[in-house]
Design an enzyme around this catalytic site. Sequence first.
Site, PDB file in Angstrom:
ATOM      1  N   TYR A  42       0.838  -1.208   0.000  1.00 36.66           N
ATOM      2  CA  TYR A  42       0.000   0.000   0.000  1.00 36.66           C
ATOM      3  C   TYR A  42       0.872   1.257   0.000  1.00 36.66           C
ATOM      4  CZ  TYR A  42      -3.462   3.403   1.681  1.00 36.66           C
ATOM      5  OH  TYR A  42      -4.279   4.506   1.836  1.00 36.66           O
ATOM      6  N   LYS A  69       1.142   4.440  -2.806  1.00 36.41           N
ATOM      7  CA  LYS A  69       0.890   5.839  -2.468  1.00 36.41           C
ATOM      8  C   LYS A  69       2.113   6.719  -2.721  1.00 36.41           C
ATOM      9  CE  LYS A  69      -3.407   5.454  -1.375  1.00 36.41           C
ATOM     10  NZ  LYS A  69      -4.450   6.109  -2.193  1.00 36.41           N
ATOM     11  N   THR A 126     -13.271   5.047   6.447  1.00 36.28           N
ATOM     12  CA  THR A 126     -13.887   4.625   5.199  1.00 36.28           C
ATOM     13  C   THR A 126     -13.802   3.103   5.071  1.00 36.28           C
ATOM     14  OG1 THR A 126     -11.899   4.584   3.805  1.00 36.28           O
ATOM     15  CG2 THR A 126     -12.938   6.734   4.176  1.00 36.28           C
TER      16      THR A 126
END
Length: 301
Positions: free
Chosen positions: A181, A185, A218
């Site tokens: 991840y 990014k 989220t």
Amino acid sequence: SKAATQQAPGRFRKPKLAQQNGRFAIVTGGTRGMGFETAKHLARLGMHVVIAGNEREEGAAAIWRIQEEDFEFAYVDLTCLKSVRQFAQTFQNRGLPLHVLVNNAGTMMLPERRTEDGFEFHFALNYLGHFLLTNLLLDTLKRSGRQGRCSRVVNMSSATHYAGVVLLGDCPNSYTSLGAYAQSKLALVLFTYYLQEQLAAGGFPVTASAVDPGMVNTPLYDNLWSIAQALKKPVAKILFRTPAQGASISVYAAAASELEGVGGCYLYNGHRKQSSDTSYDSELQAELWKKSCELVGLQEA
């Protein structure tokens, strides 16, 4: 480390934004969470917003939830290069302008897996699909902008990029979902800066910036293991931003008048912030761009 000291959510007070009537936006991952809130806010400013996502039922539900706004849903699977090309071609065939592209879709903390094109999943969805989409829509963005009213590309990054190491899509021998991840990014920030440099050098009326929305509650966190999930629920109420609060920063990047003509930013809480030292490595930026063009089958421009 900087990534580990991500602040509790100071309340970013988005300034009053000018109406955006007549402008067109695409928001990837816009059917739920922060993407949905971003799309909703842009539509309420007067933009026509295309919500791009890979869940048709979620897309229909999102449109139904806000029937009074200027929305439409379009299918795209960002992990599939063919799907990205089809989406971009379909949009271009309509002859519409494009003033804002918010590359918001993403995933995190997945077990190791590959896409049908053979790429590590975080790298493909969070970065590589957006790299291809942006490049395919770049001519439309250039035609739609003008000096004093530039088109904008907004890339959704994360503080985890500070810990990222770019391996150009390959996984180390010891795969970790957080490492994958963080790589994706960091790749987005490197891409943002290189793209902005090319746009400025060519004098094109398009800017590119990266946004760090902070820790936002989220569905991204749905993949946390069960114990962490249980701990997250009470912690989220205290430390995490709501999707609307996280989206306010991407909306600010997409529409704030004080950012007119200003690109190459890493924005956190509405302020320019230093991204990782690695992200400013111009040789790495160029290497990643070249490799990404090869991976998606684009001629390097």
